[in-house]
Scaffold this active site. Structure first.
Site, mmCIF file in Angstrom:
data_model
loop_
_atom_site.group_PDB
_atom_site.id
_atom_site.type_symbol
_atom_site.label_atom_id
_atom_site.label_comp_id
_atom_site.label_asym_id
_atom_site.label_seq_id
_atom_site.Cartn_x
_atom_site.Cartn_y
_atom_site.Cartn_z
ATOM 1 N N SER A 109 0.830 -1.195 0.000
ATOM 2 C CA SER A 109 0.000 0.000 0.000
ATOM 3 C C SER A 109 0.873 1.256 0.000
ATOM 4 O O SER A 109 1.669 1.455 -0.913
ATOM 5 C CB SER A 109 -0.966 -0.033 1.196
ATOM 6 N N GLU A 201 -1.980 -2.961 -7.791
ATOM 7 C CA GLU A 201 -3.151 -3.202 -6.943
ATOM 8 C C GLU A 201 -3.646 -1.852 -6.447
ATOM 9 O O GLU A 201 -2.925 -0.862 -6.485
ATOM 10 C CB GLU A 201 -2.797 -4.120 -5.770
ATOM 11 N N HIS A 271 -4.947 -5.448 -1.109
ATOM 12 C CA HIS A 271 -5.780 -5.216 0.075
ATOM 13 C C HIS A 271 -6.822 -6.327 0.216
ATOM 14 O O HIS A 271 -8.035 -6.093 0.169
ATOM 15 C CB HIS A 271 -6.447 -3.851 -0.014
#
Length: 298
Positions: A109, A201, A271
């Site tokens: 992330s 992602e 995630h």
């Protein structure tokens, strides 16, 4: 690319925060996991700090990370969570000693800032689950992280997704969170896509934002220079009252139309609970056929 030393039993892993605060008493499962692998744990000074959304001021977070980078007894640094804030400290860090004695930096992330910056420095890092995710992480996600840290063979064999582009490719794996990669373009931490295999992602983005970011990668020449693409979770996407008309995978598919490279969709990373570890900066072979998809770290 420089591979940091793999861990051995008795080594110490630091848990720090480079971004959002972690003030809850929720790290015991992660500490227990590391100890079950024969590792020791050192909590950084940022764990428990509360500065609005962040785990302390920029100076405090940079100082904590710097201390763990420069401490020869720390063999890996595990970022506790993402959110936002790593980009605020990246230019405050001095990587001089780290370059001489690199160690594994782990997270995903917002930690993509560190992954991309380290990749431009020629140092590998691990995109994987983080301490706050351990209680809900799958066994496969945790085991893949252990294998990555200890230097064991890492490969994934998956069912073939209908959206996949068949083919084979070999190249260095780079990437991470699409929003972060987009935000780094034009900086010294910007991703280098030339002859790479790109992993993407994202979470909680409007669909038209995905379109904007993918077009920016395309217009920057990143997509046309790739050897392959791996698309992980595109989780909890949002839409406007007037629909965009395509989901995240369809937006990516439209943007890469015409590229003659293998593309793997729905890879278990991002995630999601089953967030499998990836080693950025390492050579991988990507094999996609009608029966299965295979990602092998060489």
């Amino acid at each position: 690319m420089i591979t940091p030393p793999f861990l051995q039993k008795g080594d110490t892993v630091a848990i720090v925060s480079t971004a959002r605060k972690n003030i809850e008493d929720n790290l015991q499962p992660s500490i227990d996991l590391l100890k079950s692998w024969g590792l020791e744990v050192k909590l950084g000074k940022t764990i428990g700090l509360d500065y609005y959304q962040l785990a302390g001021t920029d100076a405090q977070r940079a100082e904590d990370f710097q201390e763990m980078m420069d401490n020869p007894n720390i063999k890996a640094i595990w970022c506790v969570r993402g959110g936002y804030g790593t980009v605020r400290i990246i230019d405050l860090l001095d990587f001089t000693k780290f370059k001489q004695n690199p160690k594994w930096i782990v997270g995903f992330s917002d930690v993509t800032v560190l992954h991309s910056h380290l990749n431009r420095m020629g140092i590998q890092s691990i995109h994987g689950t983080m301490p706050i995710s351990i209680p809900r992480a799958t066994d496969d996600a945790k085991e893949s992280l252990r294998k990555s840290l200890f230097g064991e063979k890492l490969e994934y064999v998956l069912d073939c997704d209908a959206l996949n582009h068949l083919g084979n490719a070999k190249g260095e794996l780079v990437g991470g969170n699409l929003s972060i990669l987009y935000s780094l373009l034009g900086s010294e931490s910007a991703i280098d896509c030339n002859d790479k295999i790109l992993f993407l992602e994202d979470l909680d983005e409007y669909l038209y934002h995905i379109d904007r970011m993918m077009l920016n990668l395309k217009r920057n020449g990143c997509l046309s220079s790739l050897k392959g693409i791996i698309v992980g979770g595109m989780t909890e996407m949002k839409d406007n009252e007037i629909p965009w008309g395509k989901n995240a995978f369809e937006i990516i598919e439209e943007t890469i139309k015409g590229l003659d490279i293998p593309v793997l969709y729905n890879f278990p990373a991002g995630h999601i609970r089953d967030n499998r570890a990836l080693i950025f900066g390492k050579q991988v072979s990507l094999e996609i056929n009608e029966r299965e998809s295979k990602v092998v770290f060489e």
